[in-house]
Design a protein around this motif. Structure first.
Motif, PDB file in Angstrom:
ATOM      1  N   ARG A  45       0.742  -0.869   0.047  1.00 46.81           N
ATOM      2  CA  ARG A  45       0.262   0.179   0.035  1.00 46.81           C
ATOM      3  C   ARG A  45       0.892   1.179   0.023  1.00 46.81           C
ATOM      4  N   ASN A  46       0.567   2.015  -1.032  1.00 46.94           N
ATOM      5  CA  ASN A  46       0.930   3.611  -0.919  1.00 46.94           C
ATOM      6  C   ASN A  46       0.500   4.191   0.632  1.00 46.94           C
ATOM      7  N   SER A  47       1.483   5.651   1.359  1.00 43.78           N
ATOM      8  CA  SER A  47       0.989   6.024   1.842  1.00 43.78           C
ATOM      9  C   SER A  47      -0.046   6.235   2.578  1.00 43.78           C
ATOM     10  N   ASP A  48      -1.147   7.008   0.842  1.00 39.12           N
ATOM     11  CA  ASP A  48      -1.972   7.233   1.161  1.00 39.12           C
ATOM     12  C   ASP A  48      -3.402   6.234   1.242  1.00 39.12           C
ATOM     13  N   GLY A  49      -2.751   4.747   1.485  1.00 38.33           N
ATOM     14  CA  GLY A  49      -3.804   4.141   1.406  1.00 38.33           C
ATOM     15  C   GLY A  49      -3.885   2.843  -0.064  1.00 38.33           C
ATOM     16  N   THR A  50      -3.380   4.122  -1.354  1.00 41.72           N
ATOM     17  CA  THR A  50      -4.172   2.979  -2.467  1.00 41.72           C
ATOM     18  C   THR A  50      -2.843   2.134  -2.419  1.00 41.72           C
ATOM     19  N   GLY A  51      -3.557   1.033  -3.421  1.00 43.16           N
ATOM     20  CA  GLY A  51      -2.347   0.282  -3.662  1.00 43.16           C
ATOM     21  C   GLY A  51      -1.276   0.167  -4.787  1.00 43.16           C
ATOM     22  N   VAL A  52      -0.239  -0.333  -4.201  1.00 35.43           N
ATOM     23  CA  VAL A  52       1.055  -0.370  -5.324  1.00 35.43           C
ATOM     24  C   VAL A  52       0.270  -0.753  -6.427  1.00 35.43           C
ATOM     25  N   LEU A  53       0.870  -0.341  -7.976  1.00 35.37           N
ATOM     26  CA  LEU A  53       0.140  -0.763  -9.014  1.00 35.37           C
ATOM     27  C   LEU A  53       1.727  -1.859  -9.029  1.00 35.37           C
ATOM     28  N   ALA A  54       0.865  -2.968  -9.870  1.00 36.48           N
ATOM     29  CA  ALA A  54       1.920  -4.286  -9.905  1.00 36.48           C
ATOM     30  C   ALA A  54       1.275  -5.048 -10.736  1.00 36.48           C
ATOM     31  N   GLY A  55       0.226  -4.682 -12.117  1.00 35.65           N
ATOM     32  CA  GLY A  55      -0.100  -5.482 -12.779  1.00 35.65           C
ATOM     33  C   GLY A  55      -1.158  -4.880 -13.989  1.00 35.65           C
ATOM     34  N   LEU A  56      -1.700  -5.326 -14.789  1.00 34.00           N
ATOM     35  CA  LEU A  56      -3.407  -4.883 -15.703  1.00 34.00           C
ATOM     36  C   LEU A  56      -3.720  -6.074 -15.808  1.00 34.00           C
ATOM     37  N   THR A  57      -4.996  -5.916 -16.295  1.00 29.81           N
ATOM     38  CA  THR A  57      -5.652  -6.895 -16.338  1.00 29.81           C
ATOM     39  C   THR A  57      -7.241  -6.366 -16.490  1.00 29.81           C
ATOM     40  N   GLN A  58      -7.855  -7.193 -17.354  1.00 36.14           N
ATOM     41  CA  GLN A  58      -9.245  -6.543 -18.399  1.00 36.14           C
ATOM     42  C   GLN A  58     -10.073  -7.322 -17.133  1.00 36.14           C
ATOM     43  N   GLU A  79      -2.717 -14.194 -16.140  1.00 37.39           N
ATOM     44  CA  GLU A  79      -1.319 -14.031 -15.888  1.00 37.39           C
ATOM     45  C   GLU A  79      -0.433 -15.159 -15.904  1.00 37.39           C
ATOM     46  N   MET A  80      -0.897 -15.876 -16.639  1.00 36.96           N
ATOM     47  CA  MET A  80      -0.734 -17.074 -17.902  1.00 36.96           C
ATOM     48  C   MET A  80       0.280 -16.544 -18.634  1.00 36.96           C
ATOM     49  N   LEU A  81      -0.585 -15.629 -19.561  1.00 35.13           N
ATOM     50  CA  LEU A  81      -0.689 -15.887 -20.177  1.00 35.13           C
ATOM     51  C   LEU A  81      -0.491 -14.168 -21.149  1.00 35.13           C
ATOM     52  N   PHE A  82      -0.245 -13.255 -20.077  1.00 33.10           N
ATOM     53  CA  PHE A  82      -0.206 -12.214 -20.426  1.00 33.10           C
ATOM     54  C   PHE A  82       0.987 -11.366 -19.364  1.00 33.10           C
ATOM     55  N   GLY A  83       0.675 -12.535 -17.564  1.00 31.67           N
ATOM     56  CA  GLY A  83       2.084 -11.097 -16.852  1.00 31.67           C
ATOM     57  C   GLY A  83       3.859 -11.802 -17.792  1.00 31.67           C
ATOM     58  N   GLY A  84       4.218 -12.832 -18.079  1.00 33.05           N
ATOM     59  CA  GLY A  84       5.437 -12.700 -18.352  1.00 33.05           C
ATOM     60  C   GLY A  84       6.839 -12.396 -17.511  1.00 33.05           C
ATOM     61  N   ARG A  85       6.458 -12.436 -16.186  1.00 34.87           N
ATOM     62  CA  ARG A  85       7.562 -11.925 -15.097  1.00 34.87           C
ATOM     63  C   ARG A  85       7.155 -12.771 -13.974  1.00 34.87           C
TER      64      ARG A  85
END
Length: 462
Positions: free
Chosen positions: A47-60, A433-439
């Motif tokens: 979590r960031n200091s303002d309570g928002t989540g750390v951006l760790a990925g992309l999703t549809q 994640e398996m198809l598009f995550g890559g790392r």
């Protein structure tokens, strides 16, 4: 016999003394000053200091929207939950308007990204029905021979065991991932109810009822059919359970259990390990296990508040709970607060609205009124007790446990039912994640260890 053996181990005085000594040894050399988290700008809980989540990925797959950022400040808004861009409220309303079951439709939407046509949905329901059957002797070997008081434990073990019955369990192509996902989604309700029946027989010494699912039933109908001794239920009960399944099916890639599934997936591991990891995450009382804790909290309030209709009495009790003086002494008010939602959780709003209609005039209506008071009063009590101005609202766990009680679903099945409903979301995230995550997901941890020399055994002192 297994229970007696476990009890004898835990009550062994010499073992207890040994553990105490080892714990004392651990405390001598292990401590992290909480101030260091700020010193090194550690984003605890990602979590960031303002309570928002750390951006760790992309999703549809899903979007959980609970606030807006205005000049660097978080502003509360009514929560919105969308599956593949479709508001879950619209999905529920559409199914209610047509008087049809919608969980299977939600599964299709989460897996494929678009609403199914009537023919696609009918064919898909047939595919799901064809995958319900468990492998030969699976019930005997995995459940009857190793019963557990915790259904989530049995679910996790069973999912891992299914690996052994898959001819290509480590395959990661889309076709294999989809096959495994559909099979798991179809089998989870069967395993869940069977696990409960085994627990009932092994630990409560009650009769065990094992019925076969009907291929012409929805998943919600089959859960009630399998669970009830007489296999009977009303259309209204099945529709309410179906709504619960839809609302619990998915909640974004950042929620703890979906992220656990993505973390394991990112390593290249198999589907069964990934979903079992998600089950282990959901078990925790800070995640899916909270619906169980809400019902426990309700019992504490009913015993500790003389007149639950008196807001002041309820407020006083909540204040003592927050101070760790009442309830389970954790200082938590279960069912309140969320990492994203600030003003309202749309799932809780929908559940509360429809469940109250069915609870009116029943003995459960009083319980609803108590939880409604907890929802209304907790933000103010929290602000007064903690001096916090943080916006908090009821989350889905506030009312889901009570809805299950109204459906005569046993208390200890609450979290397992949540896991059954969430399996489609987990599978969708694994595939993505398996198809598009890559790392491989690998966040950093700041090391606070210090250099020390290796000391030969003969020179070490206690």
């Amino acid at each position: 016999m297994a229970e007696k053996m476990n009890n004898s181990k835990t009550k062994n005085p010499s073992m207890q003394r040994a553990i105490k000594i080892l714990c004392d040894e651990f405390r001598k050399y292990n401590h992290i000053d909480p101030a260091n988290y700020d010193l090194y700008n550690v984003k605890r809980g990602l979590r960031n200091s303002d309570g928002t989540g750390v951006l760790a990925g992309l999703t549809q797959i899903c979007n959980v929207h609970g606030y807006v950022m205005d000049e660097g400040e978080k502003s509360p808004i009514d929560g919105v939950l969308t599956y593949r861009g479709i508001n879950v409220q619209d999905l529920v309303d559409g199914c209610l308007r047509d008087d049809r079951f919608g969980f299977e439709e939600a599964i299709w939407l989460l897996l494929f990204g678009k609403l199914p046509t009537k023919s696609q949905l009918e064919e898909f329901m047939g595919i799901l029905a064809s995958q319900c059957e468990l492998p030969p002797y699976f019930l005997e070997d995995m459940l009857l021979k190793a019963p557990s008081k915790d259904l989530m434990n049995m679910l996790g073990r069973s999912v891992l065991a299914l690996y052994s019955y898959d001819q290509s369990p480590d395959a990661t192509g889309y076709e294999e991932l989809l096959r495994q996902s559909i099979s798991l989604i179809a089998r989870m309700p069967i395993i869940m109810v069977a696990a409960y029946q085994v627990k009932r027989r092994a630990f409560e010494k009650k009769s065990m009822y094992l019925h076969d699912p009907r291929s012409d039933y929805s998943i919600a109908e089959n859960i009630l059919r399998l669970l009830r001794n007489d296999k009977k239920f009303t259309h209204e009960e099945a529709k309410l359970l179906d709504m619960c399944l839809i609302l619990h099916a998915e909640h974004g890639g950042g929620n703890n259990s979906a992220f656990a599934a993505r973390v394991v997936t990112s390593s290249g591991s198999d589907t069964y390990s990934s979903i079992a990891a998600a089950i282990g995450s959901l078990k925790g009382p800070r995640h899916g296990g909270a619906n169980y804790k809400v019902m426990e909290m309700l019992d504490y309030i009913k015993r500790g508040v003389q007149n639950p209709e008196n807001d002041q009495e309820v407020k006083d009790f909540l204040a003592r709970m927050i101070k760790g003086e009442e309830g389970d002494r954790s200082g938590l008010v279960y069912g309140m607060g969320h990492a994203v939602y600030t003003k309202s959780d749309p799932r809780a709003v929908i559940l509360k609205k429809h469940a109250l209609k069915l609870a009116a005039g029943t003995d459960i209506e009083r319980d609803f009124m108590i939880l409604d008071a907890v929802e209304r009063l907790t933000p103010g009590v929290f602000a007064e007790t903690k001096g916090s101005t943080k916006a908090i609202c009821a989350n889905v766990d506030m009312y889901s446990g009570l809805v299950y009680k109204m459906l005569r679903i046993p208390h200890d099945m609450n979290t397992a039912l949540f896991a059954t409903a969430r399996t489609p979301g987990w599978c969708a995230h694994r595939i993505e994640e398996m198809l598009f995550g890559g790392r491989i997901i690998r966040p950093a941890y700041k090391s606070l260890s210090y250099d020390q020399p290796y000391i030969p055994m003969s020179e070490r002192q206690s």
